[in-house]
Design a protein around this motif. Sequence first.
Motif, PDB file in Angstrom:
ATOM      1  N   ALA A  98      50.338  40.631  46.585  1.00 25.43           N
ATOM      2  CA  ALA A  98      49.041  40.270  45.947  1.00 25.43           C
ATOM      3  C   ALA A  98      47.525  40.577  47.365  1.00 25.43           C
ATOM      4  O   ALA A  98      48.535  40.845  47.954  1.00 25.43           O
ATOM      5  CB  ALA A  98      48.570  38.755  45.849  1.00 25.43           C
ATOM      6  N   GLY A  99      47.299  40.450  46.779  1.00 23.61           N
ATOM      7  CA  GLY A  99      46.406  41.142  47.787  1.00 23.61           C
ATOM      8  C   GLY A  99      44.787  40.960  47.828  1.00 23.61           C
ATOM      9  O   GLY A  99      44.580  40.304  46.726  1.00 23.61           O
ATOM     10  N   MET A 107      31.469  51.992  44.272  1.00 22.40           N
ATOM     11  CA  MET A 107      33.214  52.069  43.727  1.00 22.40           C
ATOM     12  C   MET A 107      32.914  50.212  43.130  1.00 22.40           C
ATOM     13  O   MET A 107      33.748  49.961  42.373  1.00 22.40           O
ATOM     14  CB  MET A 107      33.937  52.211  44.117  1.00 22.40           C
ATOM     15  CG  MET A 107      34.017  54.185  43.378  1.00 22.40           C
ATOM     16  SD  MET A 107      35.811  54.771  43.452  1.00 22.40           S
ATOM     17  CE  MET A 107      36.840  54.184  41.967  1.00 22.40           C
ATOM     18  N   GLY A 108      32.455  49.128  43.339  1.00 21.33           N
ATOM     19  CA  GLY A 108      32.781  48.301  43.643  1.00 21.33           C
ATOM     20  C   GLY A 108      32.315  47.232  44.275  1.00 21.33           C
ATOM     21  O   GLY A 108      32.132  47.434  45.344  1.00 21.33           O
ATOM     22  N   ASN A 109      33.144  46.128  44.634  1.00 21.48           N
ATOM     23  CA  ASN A 109      32.653  45.275  45.627  1.00 21.48           C
ATOM     24  C   ASN A 109      34.403  44.271  45.866  1.00 21.48           C
ATOM     25  O   ASN A 109      35.016  45.197  44.672  1.00 21.48           O
ATOM     26  CB  ASN A 109      32.139  43.395  44.368  1.00 21.48           C
ATOM     27  CG  ASN A 109      30.690  44.281  44.877  1.00 21.48           C
ATOM     28  OD1 ASN A 109      29.766  44.578  45.228  1.00 21.48           O
ATOM     29  ND2 ASN A 109      30.487  43.454  42.741  1.00 21.48           N
ATOM     30  N   ASN A 110      34.057  43.590  46.640  1.00 23.90           N
ATOM     31  CA  ASN A 110      35.638  43.327  47.235  1.00 23.90           C
ATOM     32  C   ASN A 110      36.420  42.137  45.652  1.00 23.90           C
ATOM     33  O   ASN A 110      35.579  41.769  45.331  1.00 23.90           O
ATOM     34  CB  ASN A 110      34.701  41.962  48.090  1.00 23.90           C
ATOM     35  CG  ASN A 110      34.616  43.019  49.675  1.00 23.90           C
ATOM     36  OD1 ASN A 110      34.689  44.171  49.584  1.00 23.90           O
ATOM     37  ND2 ASN A 110      33.940  41.914  50.268  1.00 23.90           N
ATOM     38  N   ALA A 111      37.233  42.822  46.216  1.00 23.60           N
ATOM     39  CA  ALA A 111      38.005  42.032  44.465  1.00 23.60           C
ATOM     40  C   ALA A 111      39.255  41.676  44.955  1.00 23.60           C
ATOM     41  O   ALA A 111      40.055  41.887  46.149  1.00 23.60           O
ATOM     42  CB  ALA A 111      38.231  43.089  43.556  1.00 23.60           C
ATOM     43  N   ALA A 112      39.866  41.035  44.603  1.00 26.73           N
ATOM     44  CA  ALA A 112      41.435  40.197  44.159  1.00 26.73           C
ATOM     45  C   ALA A 112      42.400  41.243  43.596  1.00 26.73           C
ATOM     46  O   ALA A 112      41.972  41.525  42.388  1.00 26.73           O
ATOM     47  CB  ALA A 112      41.581  39.090  44.585  1.00 26.73           C
ATOM     48  N   VAL A 133      56.811  53.689  46.088  1.00 28.12           N
ATOM     49  CA  VAL A 133      55.378  53.944  44.496  1.00 28.12           C
ATOM     50  C   VAL A 133      54.863  52.573  44.511  1.00 28.12           C
ATOM     51  O   VAL A 133      55.981  51.506  43.888  1.00 28.12           O
ATOM     52  CB  VAL A 133      56.655  54.338  44.080  1.00 28.12           C
ATOM     53  CG1 VAL A 133      55.300  54.727  42.299  1.00 28.12           C
ATOM     54  CG2 VAL A 133      56.986  55.938  44.107  1.00 28.12           C
ATOM     55  N   ARG A 134      53.757  52.103  44.418  1.00 33.09           N
ATOM     56  CA  ARG A 134      52.847  51.026  44.183  1.00 33.09           C
ATOM     57  C   ARG A 134      52.217  50.515  42.472  1.00 33.09           C
ATOM     58  O   ARG A 134      51.616  51.845  42.382  1.00 33.09           O
ATOM     59  CB  ARG A 134      52.491  50.547  45.046  1.00 33.09           C
ATOM     60  CG  ARG A 134      53.656  50.429  45.807  1.00 33.09           C
ATOM     61  CD  ARG A 134      52.409  49.423  47.302  1.00 33.09           C
ATOM     62  NE  ARG A 134      52.321  48.845  47.988  1.00 33.09           N
ATOM     63  CZ  ARG A 134      51.722  47.693  48.593  1.00 33.09           C
ATOM     64  NH1 ARG A 134      50.621  48.431  48.943  1.00 33.09           N
ATOM     65  NH2 ARG A 134      51.266  46.514  48.624  1.00 33.09           N
ATOM     66  N   TYR A 135      52.581  49.819  41.759  1.00 32.77           N
ATOM     67  CA  TYR A 135      51.290  49.763  40.618  1.00 32.77           C
ATOM     68  C   TYR A 135      50.063  49.405  40.865  1.00 32.77           C
ATOM     69  O   TYR A 135      50.426  47.817  40.934  1.00 32.77           O
ATOM     70  CB  TYR A 135      51.527  50.029  39.238  1.00 32.77           C
ATOM     71  CG  TYR A 135      50.519  49.843  38.122  1.00 32.77           C
ATOM     72  CD1 TYR A 135      50.514  51.862  38.188  1.00 32.77           C
ATOM     73  CD2 TYR A 135      49.932  49.178  37.856  1.00 32.77           C
ATOM     74  CE1 TYR A 135      48.862  51.694  37.525  1.00 32.77           C
ATOM     75  CE2 TYR A 135      48.944  49.337  37.154  1.00 32.77           C
ATOM     76  CZ  TYR A 135      48.450  50.555  36.253  1.00 32.77           C
ATOM     77  OH  TYR A 135      47.347  50.547  35.624  1.00 32.77           O
ATOM     78  N   HIS A 136      49.496  49.659  41.270  1.00 32.42           N
ATOM     79  CA  HIS A 136      47.938  48.152  41.171  1.00 32.42           C
ATOM     80  C   HIS A 136      46.639  47.719  40.035  1.00 32.42           C
ATOM     81  O   HIS A 136      46.614  48.455  39.169  1.00 32.42           O
ATOM     82  CB  HIS A 136      47.461  48.844  42.686  1.00 32.42           C
ATOM     83  CG  HIS A 136      47.801  48.637  43.459  1.00 32.42           C
ATOM     84  ND1 HIS A 136      47.738  48.214  45.265  1.00 32.42           N
ATOM     85  CD2 HIS A 136      48.144  50.451  44.459  1.00 32.42           C
ATOM     86  CE1 HIS A 136      48.448  49.183  46.074  1.00 32.42           C
ATOM     87  NE2 HIS A 136      48.662  50.291  45.501  1.00 32.42           N
ATOM     88  N   ASP A 137      46.933  46.440  40.347  1.00 29.91           N
ATOM     89  CA  ASP A 137      45.570  45.717  39.215  1.00 29.91           C
ATOM     90  C   ASP A 137      44.835  45.355  40.136  1.00 29.91           C
ATOM     91  O   ASP A 137      45.197  43.827  40.200  1.00 29.91           O
ATOM     92  CB  ASP A 137      46.734  45.359  37.809  1.00 29.91           C
ATOM     93  CG  ASP A 137      45.247  44.749  36.825  1.00 29.91           C
ATOM     94  OD1 ASP A 137      44.402  45.635  37.388  1.00 29.91           O
ATOM     95  OD2 ASP A 137      46.503  44.126  36.177  1.00 29.91           O
ATOM     96  N   LEU A 138      43.447  45.833  39.840  1.00 31.29           N
ATOM     97  CA  LEU A 138      42.349  45.519  41.173  1.00 31.29           C
ATOM     98  C   LEU A 138      41.066  44.332  39.938  1.00 31.29           C
ATOM     99  O   LEU A 138      41.340  44.627  38.977  1.00 31.29           O
ATOM    100  CB  LEU A 138      41.886  45.896  42.423  1.00 31.29           C
ATOM    101  CG  LEU A 138      42.581  45.462  43.140  1.00 31.29           C
ATOM    102  CD1 LEU A 138      43.927  46.292  43.065  1.00 31.29           C
ATOM    103  CD2 LEU A 138      41.464  46.188  44.198  1.00 31.29           C
ATOM    104  N   ALA A 139      40.628  43.265  40.744  1.00 32.18           N
ATOM    105  CA  ALA A 139      39.637  42.872  39.632  1.00 32.18           C
ATOM    106  C   ALA A 139      38.443  43.775  39.065  1.00 32.18           C
ATOM    107  O   ALA A 139      38.055  43.808  38.074  1.00 32.18           O
ATOM    108  CB  ALA A 139      38.926  41.749  40.003  1.00 32.18           C
ATOM    109  N   GLU A 140      38.241  44.765  40.526  1.00 28.38           N
ATOM    110  CA  GLU A 140      37.569  46.265  40.073  1.00 28.38           C
ATOM    111  C   GLU A 140      38.774  46.556  39.247  1.00 28.38           C
ATOM    112  O   GLU A 140      39.169  48.031  40.252  1.00 28.38           O
ATOM    113  CB  GLU A 140      37.245  46.409  41.711  1.00 28.38           C
ATOM    114  CG  GLU A 140      35.620  45.360  42.132  1.00 28.38           C
ATOM    115  CD  GLU A 140      34.810  45.976  41.403  1.00 28.38           C
ATOM    116  OE1 GLU A 140      34.614  46.770  40.712  1.00 28.38           O
ATOM    117  OE2 GLU A 140      33.796  45.070  41.569  1.00 28.38           O
ATOM    118  N   ASN A 141      37.817  47.473  37.957  1.00 26.07           N
ATOM    119  CA  ASN A 141      39.128  48.122  37.626  1.00 26.07           C
ATOM    120  C   ASN A 141      38.971  49.804  37.767  1.00 26.07           C
ATOM    121  O   ASN A 141      40.011  50.741  37.297  1.00 26.07           O
ATOM    122  CB  ASN A 141      38.758  48.414  35.801  1.00 26.07           C
ATOM    123  CG  ASN A 141      39.094  46.503  35.667  1.00 26.07           C
ATOM    124  OD1 ASN A 141      39.784  46.789  35.825  1.00 26.07           O
ATOM    125  ND2 ASN A 141      38.710  46.746  34.249  1.00 26.07           N
TER     126      ASN A 141
END
Length: 156
Positions: A98-99, A107-112, A133-141
């Motif tokens: 997590a981060g 493109m957006g605001n600060n997000a977890a 290789v990573r896959y990210h899922d942020l609150a900012e889509n």
Amino acid sequence: MRKGIVSLLLATAACLLAANAQAIGKTGFTAYGTYWNGDDSGYGYGVKATKSLLDILFADARIGYLNFNDSDTEVIPLEASINVGLPGVITPYAGVGAGYYFIDGPMGNNAAGYFGQIGVEISIAMFGVLAEVRYHDLAENAFDGPSASLGILLKF
């Protein structure tokens, strides 16, 4: 008899050194370059610190910098993950983390967010290389998607 004792001592020393190398091998620092593909693609770099927890379990914390040129957006990810890997010269691993992502731009605001990752480290002695290789899922889509990183390692 003497040759047998000397051989036994040398074999014991080699086993101890190999076990020590495996224990040492998961603790260290990595500098890496990264490519991130969300709604826009970005390039950047970062550093991570890795700490061995158990024989096959290790944690890492990292900070990076990404620049998404097309949208004039900069992202500073601050992340932590827990990973499981096979010990050896070639170490494949998988993990989750997590981060928090400091986003500066349209493109957006600060997000977890959170991510899954797979990678491989190849090391000899204290030095090595990493591919991940990573896959990210942020609150900012706008930043959801895969990333790839290549790096160099220093282990101790």
